[in-house]
Design a protein around this motif. Structure first.
Motif, PDB file in Angstrom:
ATOM      1  N   UNK A 152      60.614  41.965 100.556  1.00 40.12           N
ATOM      2  CA  UNK A 152      61.006  41.502  99.269  1.00 40.12           C
ATOM      3  C   UNK A 152      60.865  42.989  98.394  1.00 40.12           C
ATOM      4  N   UNK A 153      61.703  43.073  97.321  1.00 38.33           N
ATOM      5  CA  UNK A 153      61.666  44.241  96.326  1.00 38.33           C
ATOM      6  C   UNK A 153      60.195  44.609  95.758  1.00 38.33           C
ATOM      7  N   UNK A 154      59.472  43.411  95.394  1.00 37.77           N
ATOM      8  CA  UNK A 154      58.279  43.839  94.598  1.00 37.77           C
ATOM      9  C   UNK A 154      57.330  44.240  95.514  1.00 37.77           C
ATOM     10  N   UNK A 155      57.063  43.882  96.796  1.00 41.62           N
ATOM     11  CA  UNK A 155      56.141  44.241  97.735  1.00 41.62           C
ATOM     12  C   UNK A 155      56.324  45.697  98.245  1.00 41.62           C
ATOM     13  N   UNK A 156      57.959  45.984  98.041  1.00 40.29           N
ATOM     14  CA  UNK A 156      58.418  47.198  98.658  1.00 40.29           C
ATOM     15  C   UNK A 156      58.056  48.329  97.661  1.00 40.29           C
ATOM     16  N   UNK A 157      58.146  47.750  96.200  1.00 38.35           N
ATOM     17  CA  UNK A 157      57.813  48.913  95.164  1.00 38.35           C
ATOM     18  C   UNK A 157      56.430  49.008  95.129  1.00 38.35           C
ATOM     19  N   UNK A 158      55.413  48.516  95.786  1.00 40.38           N
ATOM     20  CA  UNK A 158      54.113  48.609  95.644  1.00 40.38           C
ATOM     21  C   UNK A 158      53.881  49.952  96.448  1.00 40.38           C
ATOM     22  N   UNK A 159      54.817  50.593  97.298  1.00 37.57           N
ATOM     23  CA  UNK A 159      54.651  51.693  97.846  1.00 37.57           C
ATOM     24  C   UNK A 159      54.791  53.202  97.046  1.00 37.57           C
ATOM     25  N   UNK A 161      54.578  55.396  94.064  1.00 38.31           N
ATOM     26  CA  UNK A 161      53.490  56.267  93.059  1.00 38.31           C
ATOM     27  C   UNK A 161      53.251  55.644  91.965  1.00 38.31           C
ATOM     28  N   UNK A 162      51.996  55.125  91.569  1.00 39.80           N
ATOM     29  CA  UNK A 162      51.717  54.708  90.449  1.00 39.80           C
ATOM     30  C   UNK A 162      51.915  53.201  90.335  1.00 39.80           C
ATOM     31  N   UNK A 163      52.207  52.558  91.484  1.00 39.87           N
ATOM     32  CA  UNK A 163      52.546  51.078  91.642  1.00 39.87           C
ATOM     33  C   UNK A 163      51.540  50.418  92.855  1.00 39.87           C
ATOM     34  N   UNK A 164      50.824  49.364  92.385  1.00 40.18           N
ATOM     35  CA  UNK A 164      50.090  48.647  93.454  1.00 40.18           C
ATOM     36  C   UNK A 164      50.331  47.101  93.151  1.00 40.18           C
ATOM     37  N   UNK A 165      50.031  46.594  94.406  1.00 42.74           N
ATOM     38  CA  UNK A 165      49.987  45.146  94.526  1.00 42.74           C
ATOM     39  C   UNK A 165      48.804  44.622  93.727  1.00 42.74           C
ATOM     40  N   UNK A 166      48.624  43.312  93.313  1.00 37.76           N
ATOM     41  CA  UNK A 166      47.548  42.791  92.976  1.00 37.76           C
ATOM     42  C   UNK A 166      46.544  41.729  93.624  1.00 37.76           C
ATOM     43  N   UNK A 167      47.463  41.097  94.815  1.00 41.49           N
ATOM     44  CA  UNK A 167      46.712  40.391  95.560  1.00 41.49           C
ATOM     45  C   UNK A 167      47.807  40.229  96.680  1.00 41.49           C
ATOM     46  N   UNK A 168      47.024  40.075  97.835  1.00 41.87           N
ATOM     47  CA  UNK A 168      47.950  40.226  99.158  1.00 41.87           C
ATOM     48  C   UNK A 168      48.569  38.702  99.123  1.00 41.87           C
ATOM     49  N   UNK A 691      42.344  54.914  91.385  1.00 34.88           N
ATOM     50  CA  UNK A 691      43.125  55.685  92.393  1.00 34.88           C
ATOM     51  C   UNK A 691      43.858  54.699  93.370  1.00 34.88           C
ATOM     52  N   UNK A 692      44.964  55.234  94.121  1.00 32.53           N
ATOM     53  CA  UNK A 692      45.682  54.509  94.926  1.00 32.53           C
ATOM     54  C   UNK A 692      46.585  55.564  95.680  1.00 32.53           C
ATOM     55  N   UNK A 693      46.574  55.237  96.963  1.00 37.06           N
ATOM     56  CA  UNK A 693      47.642  55.830  97.628  1.00 37.06           C
ATOM     57  C   UNK A 693      47.959  55.090  98.869  1.00 37.06           C
ATOM     58  N   UNK A 694      49.345  55.553  99.378  1.00 38.77           N
ATOM     59  CA  UNK A 694      49.948  54.997 100.429  1.00 38.77           C
ATOM     60  C   UNK A 694      50.521  56.188 101.498  1.00 38.77           C
ATOM     61  N   UNK A 695      50.471  55.941 102.680  1.00 40.77           N
ATOM     62  CA  UNK A 695      51.213  56.777 103.686  1.00 40.77           C
ATOM     63  C   UNK A 695      51.794  55.993 104.420  1.00 40.77           C
TER      64      UNK A 695
END
Length: 816
Positions: A152-159, A161-168, A691-695
């Motif tokens: 899904x584009x929205x879940x992909x975009x949560x990766x 910078x500056x973007x995070x999901x609100x709820x699993x 804060x939020x970070x992804x690897x």
């Protein structure tokens, strides 16, 4: 681990079916001028890392090219022409089961001979030529490739910078601390309703997307300071493009997995004219989760189905006409009366049975035509609609000692039930988007257009409160009508945007837009300036700055709410009918450094000032900035545009594009998001995780005709904010009620999640098998979602609800 064992057993069986003869496929497409969309002849197209004979090809007079006998695998495509900036596209997937079709736009160079070659387009560069900062192009492959994205584009975009999901359990996204309701979804130039199953009014997300990623072409995602053509949003924009079907060859895709059984068909309608079709259909398989004992947050089994289509008709003089559409329907019955006491229910309330259905659909007609070598015209006419239909039955529990519910056979004993809520929200929209691009010279391009939406709403809602008094039987209050509106209103947004190269390395993008909503006199923003400046530095570095004023109407249901529209003292009073626009100033600065051919570093800093935010007229902590991320509507009192907010932060992205068999993406952001309600207190927004970070990392192993991709993702985000529970009010309402004064003074523990994705691909002659499993939260980390009201035998009633635990999402796909 049994899912992985099954996966490799199945893939080993399929891989044993093929011989080791090298497989090839055709790569073809069309090259056009980026601004005028006029086809470009004599463009050189090369596959850098693999062609059968080591050579490329050139485009014909219609901009078409064809490369045959390209070995399957991931390829890099180089596209160049004298007088134009070179394009370098990484990670292009060539499969045996379908042709690879790449349509590319080239940007004209300011000077034909330059001492330094500037790449006009790389993986990740935005398609929109007016975008200066906070913009990124994303591909369908990224949505499939990123672990935890579920295609899904929205879940992909949560990766990013500056973007995070609100709820699993939902795909809402939080951009720079803003409400998910501030995100705009556009398709083919027109804004669309929430494109998700189980959608709720005032939100832009849901559990599952209706739009099939198989239908998407490369699209843009904006996180701030977006160009003037984008309006009615204060957080971000998904600008989606739909791809045409193959106009030379019939192709089919079949897919079976936990999220649904899907089919996609495409091919030529007429090989003579080049017309094509593309259709998809999906039906949910979520019952598989229940059968496998996988926790999805409820024992209820959601059902949904969706479909999409696109018919493309080339016309004379390079014009084309496309008829397209997509839609879906979804249903879930959350029956507390049928559940056991120990069953989880993070989607509904614990004192009632809830029956819910939603529907959404869009159909559109798009016309495109290069009028000449300098001017391009585009127009889209569309009709869209969405409906939410639900009713609730309140459950009368039998109470025993200490006034606690009686439990028999691990179920609550229920003596009766009665309807307490019945509503149907329907909204349709007729949309027209017209734009024209004119290129004055290689240095200067102007884009102007008009976006308009005619809303028609039909909101009906009746409810009655449950009266709970100590030592008294539960009673039901009389019915109240909170919504009863059949209204229409027009939203109009004209805009103009100019991009000019002030020097060989200095680019200015300046625009102006306006927003008018006819529902009331307060919803008019006469002038919203947007400006961006980009400076190309030596050694493939770039420094950019952008600023702009943005505004947004309120969720339409907010305008028509009344406490009791049938009460003689309040008859016809819709207390928020005159609400104005929410507004925001965006300021962004960006530093971009291409460290190597396939490695990029990007740093952005931003400040966002929000004002005219709806807050309650009476002193309270409520703000519309905290809404849009749940399955519930909000019911505030009278609202006024007197609230404020401010967000600021810094973001870092380090990305290695796919090469040498692997890629990685590291993103991090530090931010602060605060707001003021009508009580004047500066508080954390609900989404201020700080804060939020992804690897992310993925490695591809190739074995002749087969390839194995193993990807992983780790996410860490600051915990959500909440408040002090008002115990007396919570017991009376049988729902969690927070003290207004203590709102967002407490924080849940930080959120952690580790995802793993494995997919195995087998190419055979004119056939490609893909078997994949996305292991979401593979470590089963318990992350707190919210607090709920759930009386327990020990007398407590505050229950911690947790996000989804381990969730394996499996699918098998065949392309042929």
């Amino acid at each position: 681990m049994k899912y992985i064992y099954c996966l490799f057993f199945f893939t080993g069986f399929l891989s044993s079916l093929h011989a080791q003869t090298a497989l090839t496929q055709t790569v073809r497409g069309r090259v056009a001028d980026k601004e005028s969309k006029y086809p470009l002849a004599d463009v050189t197209v090369q596959i850098l890392n693999a062609t059968a004979d080591g050579s490329g090809t050139i485009t014909d007079s219609l901009g078409r090219y064809r490369l045959t006998n390209v070995p399957v695998g991931r390829r890099t495509v180089k596209i160049s022409r004298i007088g134009y900036k070179e394009a370098l596209l990484n990670n292009i997937i060539v499969d045996a089961g379908r042709e690879t079709i790449l349509d590319v736009d080239l940007e004209e160079a300011i000077t034909e001979l330059a001492s330094v070659t500037v790449k006009a387009q790389r993986t990740g560069d935005a398609r929109n030529e007016m975008a200066i900062v906070s913009a990124r192009q994303f591909t369908v492959d990224e949505a499939d490739r990123y672990a935890g994205s579920r295609g899904e584009p929205a879940r992909m975009a949560s990766n990013f910078a500056g973007v995070q999901g609100a709820d699993d359990s939902r795909n809402d996204i939080v951009i720079r601390g803003n409400s998910p309701g501030g995100v705009v979804w556009r398709v083919e130039g027109i804004s669309i309703p929430n494109p998700n199953h189980f959608a709720i009014s005032g939100t832009t997300g849901g559990p599952v997307s209706i739009i099939s990623n198989k239908m998407l072409a490369n699209s843009d995602f904006f996180t701030g300071a977006f160009p003037a053509e984008f309006s009615n949003g204060i957080a971000g924009v998904f600008d989606l493009r739909l791809r045409n079907g193959n106009n030379e060859k019939h192709q089919r895709t079949l897919q079976f997995g936990f999220l649904g059984t899907e089919a996609a068909l495409e091919g030529p309608l007429s090989k003579k004219t080049g017309s094509s079709y593309f259709v998809t259909y999906r039906y949910a398989n979520l019952w598989l989760f229940n059968k496998a004992g996988i926790d999805i947050g409820t024992q209820a089994i959601p059902t949904y189905q969706d479909a999409s289509f696109r018919f493309n008709f080339p016309l004379k003089n390079n014009a084309k006409l496309s008829l397209w559409g997509f839609g879906g329907t979804s249903t879930i019955d959350l029956l507390i009366s049928k559940q056991e006491v120990s069953d989880r229910n993070i989607f509904g309330q614990n004192d009632r049975d809830q029956y819910y259905t939603s529907r959404m659909g869009v159909v559109g007609l798009t016309f495109e035509k290069p009028l000449n070598r300098k001017t391009f015209l585009r127009a889209t006419l569309a009709e869209s609609g969405n409906v939410q239909d639900t009713y609730h039955n309140y459950l009368f529990f039998q109470y025993g000692a200490n006034n606690l519910p009686v439990v028999e056979n691990n179920r609550y004993k229920i003596t009766d039930q009665a309807k307490v809520l019945d509503y149907r929200f329907a909204e349709t929209k007729t949309s027209l988007a017209v734009s024209a691009n004119h290129k004055f010279s290689p240095r200067s391009t102007l884009k102007a257009g008009l976006n308009s939406d005619l809303y028609a709403v039909n909101f009906v809602d009746s409810a009655r409160n449950v009266i709970i008094s100590p030592n008294m039987p539960v009673e039901l209050a009389p019915w109240q009508t909170r919504w009863d509106s059949r209204q229409s209103a027009l939203l109009v947004q004209p805009y103009v945007q100019w991009r000019v190269n002030l020097a060989d390395r200095l680019t200015l993008s300046a625009g102006l837009t306006s927003l008018y909503f006819s529902l009331n006199k307060n919803s008019f923003s006469p002038a919203e300036p947007r400006v961006g400046l980009a400076w190309d530095l030596p050694n493939r570095q770039k420094l950019s700055f952008a600023a702009g004023l943005h505004s947004q109407i309120q969720p339409t249901y907010i305008y028509f709410y009344g406490d009791d529209l049938h009460n003689s003292a309040k008859r016809g009073e819709r207390i928020n009918r005159d609400l104005g626009l929410t507004k925001s100033w965006h300021y962004v600065t960006s530093y971009d450094w291409l460290l190597g051919r396939n490695l990029r570093l990007k740093v952005e800093a931003y400040y966002q000032k929000l004002f005219d935010v709806p807050v309650e007229e009476q002193s309270s902590s409520f703000s519309i900035l905290n809404t849009g991320a749940s399955f519930s509507r909000v019911f505030p009192g009278k609202l006024v545009n007197k609230g404020t907010g401010r967000n600021y932060g810094a973001e870092l992205t380090l990305e290695k594009f796919f090469s040498d068999g692997y890629y990685f993406l590291v993103t991090g952001s530090l931010f602060d998001a605060k707001y003021k309600g009508s009580d004047g207190v500066l508080r954390n927004t609900d989404f201020n995780g700080k804060y939020a970070y992804n690897l992310l990392f993925a490695k591809e192993f190739t074995f002749g005709r087969t390839s194995l991709n193993v990807g992983a993702k780790f996410t860490a985000i600051g915990g959500r904010w909440y408040g002090i529970v008002d115990e007396a009010k919570s017991k009376a309402a049988q729902d969690i009620i927070y003290q207004s004064a203590g709102r967002n003074t407490l924080q849940f523990p930080d959120y952690r999640r580790f995802d793993l994705k494995v997919d195995y691909k087998i190419n055979r002659t004119r056939l490609t098998h893909t078997i994949a499993v996305d292991l979401v939260n593979v470590l089963g980390i318990q992350n707190i979602l919210t607090l709920s009201y759930a009386p327990q035998p020990d007398g407590t009633f505050i229950k911690r609800e947790y996000q989804l635990s381990f969730l394996p999402v499996f699918y098998y796909r065949v392309d042929f």
